[in-house]
Design a protein around this motif. Structure first.
Motif, short mmCIF file in Angstrom:
data_model
loop_
_atom_site.label_atom_id
_atom_site.label_comp_id
_atom_site.label_asym_id
_atom_site.label_seq_id
_atom_site.Cartn_x
_atom_site.Cartn_y
_atom_site.Cartn_z
N ILE A 421 0.84 -1.21 0.00
CA ILE A 421 0.00 0.00 0.00
C ILE A 421 0.87 1.26 0.00
O ILE A 421 0.64 2.20 -0.75
CB ILE A 421 -0.95 0.00 1.22
CG1 ILE A 421 -1.98 -1.14 1.09
CG2 ILE A 421 -1.66 1.34 1.34
CD1 ILE A 421 -2.82 -1.35 2.34
N VAL A 422 1.91 1.25 0.85
CA VAL A 422 2.83 2.40 0.91
C VAL A 422 3.50 2.62 -0.45
O VAL A 422 3.58 3.74 -0.95
CB VAL A 422 3.90 2.19 2.01
CG1 VAL A 422 4.99 3.24 1.90
CG2 VAL A 422 3.27 2.23 3.39
N GLY A 423 3.97 1.52 -1.04
CA GLY A 423 4.62 1.62 -2.35
C GLY A 423 3.66 2.13 -3.41
O GLY A 423 4.05 2.96 -4.25
N PHE A 424 2.42 1.66 -3.36
CA PHE A 424 1.43 2.09 -4.34
C PHE A 424 1.15 3.58 -4.20
O PHE A 424 1.07 4.31 -5.19
CB PHE A 424 0.15 1.28 -4.14
CG PHE A 424 -0.91 1.55 -5.18
CD1 PHE A 424 -0.76 1.10 -6.48
CD2 PHE A 424 -2.05 2.28 -4.85
CE1 PHE A 424 -1.73 1.35 -7.44
CE2 PHE A 424 -3.02 2.53 -5.80
CZ PHE A 424 -2.86 2.06 -7.10
N VAL A 425 1.04 4.06 -2.95
CA VAL A 425 0.80 5.49 -2.72
C VAL A 425 1.98 6.31 -3.22
O VAL A 425 1.80 7.37 -3.85
CB VAL A 425 0.55 5.75 -1.22
CG1 VAL A 425 0.52 7.25 -0.93
CG2 VAL A 425 -0.77 5.12 -0.78
N LEU A 426 3.20 5.84 -2.97
CA LEU A 426 4.38 6.53 -3.45
C LEU A 426 4.40 6.64 -4.98
O LEU A 426 4.70 7.69 -5.55
CB LEU A 426 5.65 5.82 -2.98
CG LEU A 426 6.04 5.97 -1.51
CD1 LEU A 426 7.21 5.07 -1.16
CD2 LEU A 426 6.39 7.43 -1.20
N LEU A 427 4.05 5.54 -5.64
CA LEU A 427 4.05 5.53 -7.10
C LEU A 427 2.97 6.46 -7.66
O LEU A 427 3.21 7.16 -8.65
CB LEU A 427 3.85 4.10 -7.62
CG LEU A 427 5.01 3.14 -7.36
CD1 LEU A 427 4.67 1.75 -7.89
CD2 LEU A 427 6.29 3.64 -8.01
N ILE A 428 1.79 6.44 -7.04
CA ILE A 428 0.73 7.34 -7.48
C ILE A 428 1.16 8.80 -7.29
O ILE A 428 0.96 9.65 -8.17
CB ILE A 428 -0.58 7.08 -6.70
CG1 ILE A 428 -1.18 5.72 -7.11
CG2 ILE A 428 -1.59 8.19 -6.96
CD1 ILE A 428 -1.62 5.64 -8.56
N GLY A 429 1.80 9.08 -6.15
CA GLY A 429 2.28 10.44 -5.91
C GLY A 429 3.32 10.86 -6.93
O GLY A 429 3.29 12.00 -7.44
N LEU A 430 4.25 9.95 -7.26
CA LEU A 430 5.27 10.26 -8.27
C LEU A 430 4.63 10.49 -9.63
O LEU A 430 5.03 11.40 -10.37
CB LEU A 430 6.27 9.10 -8.34
CG LEU A 430 7.39 9.24 -9.39
CD1 LEU A 430 8.23 10.47 -9.11
CD2 LEU A 430 8.26 7.98 -9.39
N MET A 431 3.62 9.69 -9.93
CA MET A 431 2.94 9.82 -11.22
C MET A 431 2.21 11.16 -11.33
O MET A 431 2.28 11.85 -12.35
CB MET A 431 1.96 8.66 -11.40
CG MET A 431 1.54 8.40 -12.83
SD MET A 431 0.56 6.88 -12.95
CE MET A 431 1.76 5.66 -12.40
N VAL A 432 1.52 11.53 -10.25
CA VAL A 432 0.82 12.81 -10.24
C VAL A 432 1.81 13.96 -10.39
O VAL A 432 1.58 14.92 -11.14
CB VAL A 432 0.00 12.97 -8.94
CG1 VAL A 432 -0.53 14.39 -8.80
CG2 VAL A 432 -1.15 11.97 -8.91
N PHE A 433 2.94 13.85 -9.68
CA PHE A 433 3.98 14.89 -9.77
C PHE A 433 4.51 15.00 -11.20
O PHE A 433 4.65 16.11 -11.73
CB PHE A 433 5.12 14.56 -8.81
CG PHE A 433 6.32 15.44 -8.98
CD1 PHE A 433 6.35 16.71 -8.43
CD2 PHE A 433 7.43 15.00 -9.70
CE1 PHE A 433 7.46 17.54 -8.59
CE2 PHE A 433 8.54 15.81 -9.87
CZ PHE A 433 8.55 17.08 -9.31
N ALA A 434 4.80 13.84 -11.82
CA ALA A 434 5.38 13.84 -13.17
C ALA A 434 4.40 14.42 -14.19
O ALA A 434 4.77 15.27 -15.01
CB ALA A 434 5.78 12.42 -13.57
N PHE A 435 3.13 14.00 -14.12
CA PHE A 435 2.14 14.53 -15.05
C PHE A 435 1.92 16.02 -14.83
O PHE A 435 1.87 16.81 -15.77
CB PHE A 435 0.81 13.77 -14.90
CG PHE A 435 0.71 12.54 -15.75
CD1 PHE A 435 0.41 12.64 -17.11
CD2 PHE A 435 0.92 11.28 -15.22
CE1 PHE A 435 0.31 11.51 -17.91
CE2 PHE A 435 0.82 10.15 -16.00
CZ PHE A 435 0.52 10.25 -17.35
#
Length: 445
Positions: A421-435
């Motif tokens: 769950i933590v990893g998934f949240v981190l990846l979603i956050g990185l994706m939102v930041f990148a977009f």
């Protein structure tokens, strides 16, 4: 139309790499007798699939969310978070029933395939196209530094003799990412003077801030050259400039090289200048208006735009180490770049790109060499990113398995679920930041 081509190339390139990455996990799992329940290109979020079918007990499909893909391996805590399956007793065909070393191979299967795909692509490109480069003999007038290059002390006309003590043979070596990543020392010949210029470790921050134009703002990717007039349009035609004319001065100031001429125009945008022109041994003065982009309206001959190149051709097998070297260089350069981001030497907003930024790299026209070169590059980037020890990525799973092998017992399912769950949240956050970062860059431009 260009946007369609851009998006089409992105989807094609990523689809190839995602399918092959997941195939690496799939084949490794099947080799150890582990059941694979799903094989998806893109994500079927909330159970919505564009296409799906079953074959030999595996559901194959294409999801609607184009942000990667996955294989669902029985008995594994992954992005599906299938707690019901994990609640039952372990079955011999499940991931959790296999020895840790087998599970580690399964988790590294996708990364391994990405590395081999990258090597294969660069190998095939080397066989097909060879290794084309600009010899230093074509750079007899030296380099043209941009504002970033001038900032560290480079000057137009400098001859770069060596990089970190190694003689420069190919002009492209000057703009190789290695130059920006390793605190490089450039040995320069400037007239009768010989000097060393150190490329600072944080220069990549300035280069990446300018996007694709960053390298050109360090050192132009073409050597310094003289210039002449070919076809004439717009203001130049109105002023009487003709094909074959030689421009020798702007407002009485001598210009020999095109970068000198361009600099004069850039400093006189939306103004009138006087060009000194030589035509058939006659010298004349032509008043001409410089437009808002710093142009007057003429094209240079094609031969001036493309310096003499040499091509090294390799046999089928001799191309393999060359291609492998190119792939590995991409991998290590990106690893060094990530290190600079983590150590604060490069701002993340300057270096991180979403699929929007990647699509722009592919461009609005199709070229097989560019397409496969970029796809090979992205394959190595995917391998590197998946190696990162972030839960939910292959590297995170691999770290937990290595810990298990050291401890002699597996980590608890509860811990693995929370880590996922933590990893998934981190990846979603990185994706939102990148977009968000790429969208803001587009608006800024």
């Amino acid at each position: 139309m260009s946007i369609v081509i851009m998006v089409g190339q992105l989807l094609l390139g990523l689809s190839i790499l995602v399918i092959l990455h997941e195939l690496g996990h799939f084949l490794a799992a099947r080799a150890f007798g582990i059941k694979v329940e799903k094989f998806y290109l893109f994500f079927d979020a909330w159970g919505v699939s564009l296409v799906k079918f079953n074959y030999k007990g595996v559901e194959y499909g294409v999801g609607w969310l184009p942000l990667g893909g996955y294989v669902k391996i029985a008995g594994m805590i992954d992005e599906s978070m299938d707690k019901e399956q994990m609640a039952g007793p372990p079955q011999p065909w499940e991931f959790r029933s296999k020895p840790a070393w087998q599970r580690l191979i399964v988790m590294l299967g996708g990364i391994t395939v990405n590395i081999f795909v990258g090597i294969f692509i660069f190998w095939m490109l080397t066989i097909k196209y060879g290794d084309t480069y600009i010899p230093m003999s074509s750079a007899k007038y030296g380099i043209v530094p941009g504002s970033i290059g001038k900032k560290i002390g480079l000057k137009a006309g400098d001859q770069v003799i060596s990089i970190n003590g190694k003689p420069v043979k190919h002009f492209e070596e000057l703009t190789n990412p290695k130059v920006f990543l390793d605190n490089t020392v450039l040995n320069i010949q400037r007239g009768t003077e010989r000097l060393n210029i150190t490329v600072p470790g944080d220069i990549l921050n300035d280069i990446s801030a300018k996007g694709q134009a960053g390298i050109e703002d360090f050192i132009s990717m073409l050597p310094r050259s003289k210039f002449s007039v070919d076809s004439v349009i717009g203001n130049a035609k109105k002023a009487g400039l003709q094909k074959g004319d030689s421009i020798t001065a702007v407002d009485g100031q001598k210009v020999v090289f095109f970068d000198q001429f361009r600099d004069k125009l850039d400093s006189n945008k939306n103004k009138k200048v006087i060009l000194t022109v030589v035509r058939a041994n006659n010298t004349m003065q032509l008043p001409i208006v410089v437009d808002k982009d710093g142009r007057v309206g003429f094209y240079r001959p094609i031969k001036e735009l493309f310096p003499k190149e040499d091509t090294l051709n390799y046999s089928f097998f001799a191309s393999l180490p060359v291609g492998a070297s190119k792939a590995w260089t991409n991998f290590t350069n990106n690893a060094k770049g990530l290190k600079k981001i983590f150590t604060g030497k490069v701002k993340a907003q300057n270096a991180v790109s979403s699929p929007i930024g990647i699509a722009k790299l592919y461009g609005g026209y199709f070229d097989w060499y560019k397409f496969w070169s970029l796809t090979g590059f992205i394959s190595m980037v995917l391998a590197l990113m998946n190696l990162l020890p972030i839960p939910a990525l292959d590297g995170g799973h691999a770290v937990f398995l290595i810990i298990e092998m050291i401890k002699g017992k597996p980590l608890s399912d509860k811990f693995l679920e929370k880590a996922q769950i933590v990893g998934f949240v981190l990846l979603i956050g990185l994706m939102v930041f990148a977009f968000g970062n790429d969208i803001l860059k587009s608006f800024h431009k």
